[in-house]
Design a protein around this motif. Structure first.
Motif, short mmCIF file in Angstrom:
data_model
loop_
_atom_site.label_atom_id
_atom_site.label_comp_id
_atom_site.label_asym_id
_atom_site.label_seq_id
_atom_site.Cartn_x
_atom_site.Cartn_y
_atom_site.Cartn_z
N GLU A 171 35.03 34.19 34.71
CA GLU A 171 36.06 33.26 35.19
C GLU A 171 35.36 32.12 35.91
OE1 GLU A 171 38.54 35.44 37.89
OE2 GLU A 171 38.86 37.05 36.45
N PRO A 172 35.79 30.89 35.68
CA PRO A 172 35.18 29.77 36.40
C PRO A 172 35.61 29.77 37.86
CG PRO A 172 37.03 29.00 35.08
CD PRO A 172 36.86 30.45 34.76
N GLY B 279 39.69 25.35 44.98
CA GLY B 279 41.12 25.59 44.82
C GLY B 279 41.45 26.77 43.92
N MET B 280 40.43 27.33 43.28
CA MET B 280 40.67 28.46 42.39
C MET B 280 40.60 29.76 43.19
SD MET B 280 39.24 28.73 38.60
CE MET B 280 40.34 27.37 38.18
N CYS B 281 41.37 30.73 42.76
CA CYS B 281 41.42 32.03 43.43
C CYS B 281 41.07 33.13 42.45
CB CYS B 281 42.83 32.23 43.99
SG CYS B 281 43.08 33.83 44.79
N HIS B 282 40.15 33.99 42.87
CA HIS B 282 39.75 35.15 42.08
C HIS B 282 40.17 36.42 42.83
CE1 HIS B 282 37.27 38.21 40.22
NE2 HIS B 282 36.68 38.43 41.38
#
Lengths: 112, 112
Positions: free
Chosen positions: A74-75, A79-82
């Motif tokens: 996953e990149p 602002g991205m949530c993993h």
């Protein structure tokens, strides 16, 4: 309560969880949660590990990287949530020239 | 897994937990965690409530507000982190003209 990262002493780990390079963390920890700001330095990684009895939620503050998960990648961009759910494995990788800085929570669930 | 807030339908609540005005949330929820982006709109609040069996970790993304806790208040500004430990009460208040946007996690601990 306020978790003031500016007042939490940073700790730097080499080969964190068997990964490459170094990772710096500032963490507030109690029996229920580890709340932290983590910096995965350039060309560094947090090695492949399982979340047993806990999970991990990662929110990207700055930098670009990726998470390796079971079955893919996953990149990670700002602002991205993993989410590494309880029982799952992951590895966080920064292959780039800039720090990858994340806000992360590791809650204890205790159901495994 | 990736929690992509851009793909999660926002829900807007009036008088959220008895507060003023309106709050918009985008949430991913499983049995262990509620992972969300929440917007406390201008002159709005999340009312006073207790975290029983869970906790809440709030990281401010944009805007300015405050948290009311037992015995005081804490400022909320971008980069600040508020922790409502299991069993504690809090209220999140945005008295200003701009949205207060936070990333928040509500983990279930189940020990109460």
């Amino acid at each position: 309560m306020q978790v003031d990262f500016d007042s939490i002493q940073p700790e730097t780990f080499e080969h964190f969880k068997g990964g490459e390079g170094s990772v710096t963390t500032q963490a507030y920890v109690d029996g229920n949660n580890r709340i932290m700001k983590a910096t995965v330095h350039p060309h560094s990684s947090i090695g492949w590990h399982q979340h047993s009895g806990n999970s991990e939620i990662v929110y990207v503050l700055s930098g670009v990287g990726k998470v390796v998960v079971e079955g893919g990648e996953e990149p990670l961009v700002p602002g991205m949530c993993h989410y590494c759910a309880e029982g799952q494995f992951h590895s966080v990788v920064n292959p780039n020239e800039e720090d990858l800085v994340v806000f992360a929570v590791v809650p204890q669930h205790g159901s495994l």
